[in-house]
Design a protein around this motif. Sequence first.
Motif, short mmCIF file in Angstrom:
data_model
loop_
_atom_site.label_atom_id
_atom_site.label_comp_id
_atom_site.label_asym_id
_atom_site.label_seq_id
_atom_site.Cartn_x
_atom_site.Cartn_y
_atom_site.Cartn_z
N GLU A 1 0.85 -1.19 0.00
CA GLU A 1 0.00 0.00 0.00
C GLU A 1 0.88 1.24 0.00
N ASP B 1 0.33 4.41 -0.07
CA ASP B 1 0.00 5.49 0.87
C ASP B 1 0.64 5.25 2.22
N ILE B 2 0.48 4.02 2.69
CA ILE B 2 1.03 3.69 4.01
C ILE B 2 2.54 3.84 4.00
N MET C 1 3.54 7.53 4.13
CA MET C 1 3.27 8.11 5.45
C MET C 1 4.31 7.67 6.46
N MET D 1 7.72 9.22 5.92
CA MET D 1 7.82 10.60 6.40
C MET D 1 7.97 10.65 7.90
N ARG D 2 7.14 9.87 8.59
CA ARG D 2 7.15 9.84 10.05
C ARG D 2 8.49 9.38 10.58
N ALA E 1 0.99 6.16 14.67
CA ALA E 1 2.44 6.26 14.42
C ALA E 1 3.25 6.04 15.70
#
Lengths: 119, 554
Positions: free
Chosen positions: A11, A13-14, A17, A20-21, A107
């Motif tokens: 995925e 998107d995951i 994300m 970035m985190r 997160a």
Amino acid sequence: MSSKILIIDDELDIVSMVKMRLEANNYTVISAFNGLEGLEKVKNEKPDLIILDIMMPKMDGFTFVQELKKNSEGKKIPIIILSVKDKMQDIFKMEGVQDYVIKPFVAEMLLERIRKYIR
Amino acid sequence: METPQTTPNSQIGYLKKENEQLKKEIELLKESSTDQQVSIEEKNQWIKTLYNELEKKNKELEKLDKLKSDFVASVSHGLRTPLAVTLEGLSIVLDSIPGPINEKQKNILLTARQNLEQLNQVIGDLLDISQIEAGQLDLRLGFVNVIKLFQNFINSYQPIAISKDIKLSIQISQDSLYLYIDRDKIIKVIKNLLDNALKFTKKGGSIHVAMHMRKNDVLFTFTDTGIGIAKEDMPRLFNKFQQLARLEGVGLQGSGLGLTISKAVIELHGGEIWAESQLGKGTSFYFTLPTYDTVKATFENQFDSILKGALFIGKPVSFILLYLNSFGSQPTGNDETIVMHTMNTMISILNNIASHPEDKVFIYNMNSIYVILPETNKMDSMRLIGRIKDAIKRRKFVFEKKEIKTDFKYGLAVFPLDANDRAGLIKVAQENITRRKDILLVDDDNQIIQYFEGMLTKMGFGVRSAYDGEQCLKLVEQHPPDLIILDIIMPQMNGFEVYGRLQRNPKTTYIPVVMLTEHDVDLKDAELIGLDVSSVMHKQDGFDKLLGIVKSFL
């Protein structure tokens, strides 16, 4: 030198994300989108930790772990599984997996798990 | 009998009716034997047959249950994942990770996040209610210090209460109280009641939370001086989608499911929930939760009936005792918290490994976990223990950023083989933890025997030895060892043959065996007979490796 984390999940998107985190928390992040790609990246990049999704095309998480364990270097890398709640029992039957986080996750929970195994 | 229709609910209705029917038949049969002259033996046979029918129907019910939970799970995933991704994206931008944002952007995004979190709540509630109605809500029980839980709640709600000029107070009589509950679900209940109290209490009002210890349970009360609930509305209070009188300014938030879910959660815990109110004066919500001792007594009863049922149908029941060895028997203070945390973590691991719906896992006192596995024999439960050991070996137990050393000991007792009641099983399992383990060494080479025997005895094991297959089997017959170390190359009967015989005998098939070899080629043969390659060892590998393998089995 910051720790290197490999995230393997289909995925997109995951992956972006989480990347970035984690980068905001000073980890170096590389990614792969299925088990086959994952094995390549492990060989070439030698990550300190792997975050692994179970359901992926081409090679799923279970197969990936089996293949990874065949390699003496790969065996040592701690693995955190990203899973959905009802795959939990299968995950506990797997060997070579350190920990897990249930999707969808916060997160902070993932970061907490990561800190247990690498700096 | 009618043919079942195709919708899941009516199939369940049909199967439930069948169950009732079969139960009635069993009852009738029991009654009629006093009237008729049918022999007890025939009756028992007939009852056994009916029981098997019940078993089959139960299995079908189980399948339908799985269909339902699969449905809830996939809907859940489809709703939750996009929402989680969106929320995380918003948080990342609000944390300025991809770059700084200005005040206006920040405010818009904050509002967006707030609304998404509300949406998350509502979706969560809808999923909860569908799980509850499908009978799929499972409790993840563990020890929770409810005093601390309440204190945390009050502390985190104070800012909001102060901003609304509402006095929020709590009355508790002790520092800690451990209850055996599902932490996350009870948190939801408390949050629901506090949110409601805050929503329906005007400025200048007050909310008071109190706790009363009773004989078998604990009573929690939430009293507010809010707008109250009309008498006509009280009967429907816990119904679905009830949203009562709106206070000026309070929009129709939430799902209307909060109290319905709270009721289901409290009742699943074995407690009760109710309310009293006077319109215009205020409302009090009450709920009870059983004390740990009450839950323990219930568990003991369940244990007893499992054994009774197993006796009747002639199937074994395995009992595993996990004993946490790393702390004293009465840890206090911070140690107590660490122990609770360790036990709770262990329970969640066990719930995933001992995952059959009939399996029971229970924390029994500060340092023991009881696991009951119906219809499981000794060999399968030893394998399960192996998997548990494996799971915690790799896993780090961390509490407040510090790693905890966990040292669990395992005791196993099987009903009816080892004992025929609860107390007996517990005693045997406890003995198995503390007694000295007995190893049987089998090798035709006397030097090997001397060497390993000496080393193993020093490590605290009891060691017997045999120089060939015949003697080995004789010694096993006399008294089964806890582990057999078996040489492959021996005169007359080689190791594989001995292993085969041990496997085929139901009395010895569960005994773990470590094979000793000098050649590589034996590994292939070992695989052929189904022996796990991790329990084959080269003699040259040395004692340390042997000790490692022995310890993993014992």
